[in-house]
Design a protein around this motif. Structure first.
Motif, PDB file in Angstrom:
ATOM      1  N   ASP A  16       0.996  -1.047   0.019  1.00 47.58           N
ATOM      2  CA  ASP A  16      -0.023  -0.063  -0.151  1.00 47.58           C
ATOM      3  C   ASP A  16       0.691   1.153  -0.065  1.00 47.58           C
ATOM      4  N   ARG A  34       2.202   1.774  -3.505  1.00 46.33           N
ATOM      5  CA  ARG A  34       1.226   2.294  -4.304  1.00 46.33           C
ATOM      6  C   ARG A  34       1.212   3.625  -4.156  1.00 46.33           C
ATOM      7  N   ILE A  35       1.139   4.155  -2.801  1.00 48.71           N
ATOM      8  CA  ILE A  35       0.912   5.613  -2.524  1.00 48.71           C
ATOM      9  C   ILE A  35       2.371   6.320  -3.143  1.00 48.71           C
ATOM     10  N   THR A  39       2.508   7.048  -6.763  1.00 52.99           N
ATOM     11  CA  THR A  39       1.139   8.015  -7.580  1.00 52.99           C
ATOM     12  C   THR A  39       2.004   9.183  -8.449  1.00 52.99           C
ATOM     13  N   PRO A  40       2.842   9.900  -7.993  1.00 51.28           N
ATOM     14  CA  PRO A  40       3.331  10.925  -8.854  1.00 51.28           C
ATOM     15  C   PRO A  40       3.672  10.186 -10.344  1.00 51.28           C
ATOM     16  N   ARG A  61       2.603   7.145 -11.815  1.00 50.01           N
ATOM     17  CA  ARG A  61       1.195   6.877 -12.387  1.00 50.01           C
ATOM     18  C   ARG A  61       0.435   8.133 -12.883  1.00 50.01           C
ATOM     19  N   ASP A  62       0.497   9.492 -12.010  1.00 47.21           N
ATOM     20  CA  ASP A  62      -0.260  10.546 -12.428  1.00 47.21           C
ATOM     21  C   ASP A  62       0.493  11.162 -13.736  1.00 47.21           C
ATOM     22  N   SER A  84      -0.172   9.120 -16.767  1.00 49.45           N
ATOM     23  CA  SER A  84      -1.564   9.074 -17.349  1.00 49.45           C
ATOM     24  C   SER A  84      -2.031  10.180 -18.044  1.00 49.45           C
TER      25      SER A  84
END
Length: 113
Positions: free
Chosen positions: A98, A101-102, A105-106, A108-109, A112
């Motif tokens: 978890d 994953r956090i 995030t940058p 993945r963002d 995307s």
């Protein structure tokens, strides 16, 4: 602004204080306290590392590797102390996953968009 490595070191300390880690630590002590279970666990770990090393070198697993993996897995699954410890490790790993994953995030963002 805090140094990111200071934050990571603080996170490491907080992980050690978590109940899930303490439960894993206690379960590992129980494994260590049983010579047969500890020896089997260490053999299992060493074999897993050996297989990972082969994979990193691009080597194929042999039939003997597969047989030994199956044999060790059967022995490990039949050892209650190791099973208990692995359950605790899995619970702790879920938290680490978890967090990963956090942290990711940058990226993945970014991708995307």
């Amino acid at each position: 602004m805090a140094n990111i490595y200071d934050t990571a070191n603080q996170l490491e300390r907080e992980l050690r204080d978590m109940n899930e880690f303490k439960a894993l630590e206690e379960a590992y002590k129980e494994v260590q306290g049983n010579e047969e279970a500890h020896t089997l666990f260490k053999e299992f770990q060493a074999f897993q590392q050996e297989l990972q090393d082969k994979q990193m070198r691009g080597e194929e697993f042999s039939e003997a590797d597969a047989e030994k993996a199956q044999q060790l897995a059967t022995e490990v699954q039949g050892t209650e102390l190791i099973n208990k410890m692995m359950e605790k490790e899995q619970a702790f790993s879920m938290i680490v996953n978890d967090l990963n994953r956090i942290i990711m995030t940058p990226i993945r963002d970014l991708y995307s968009n």
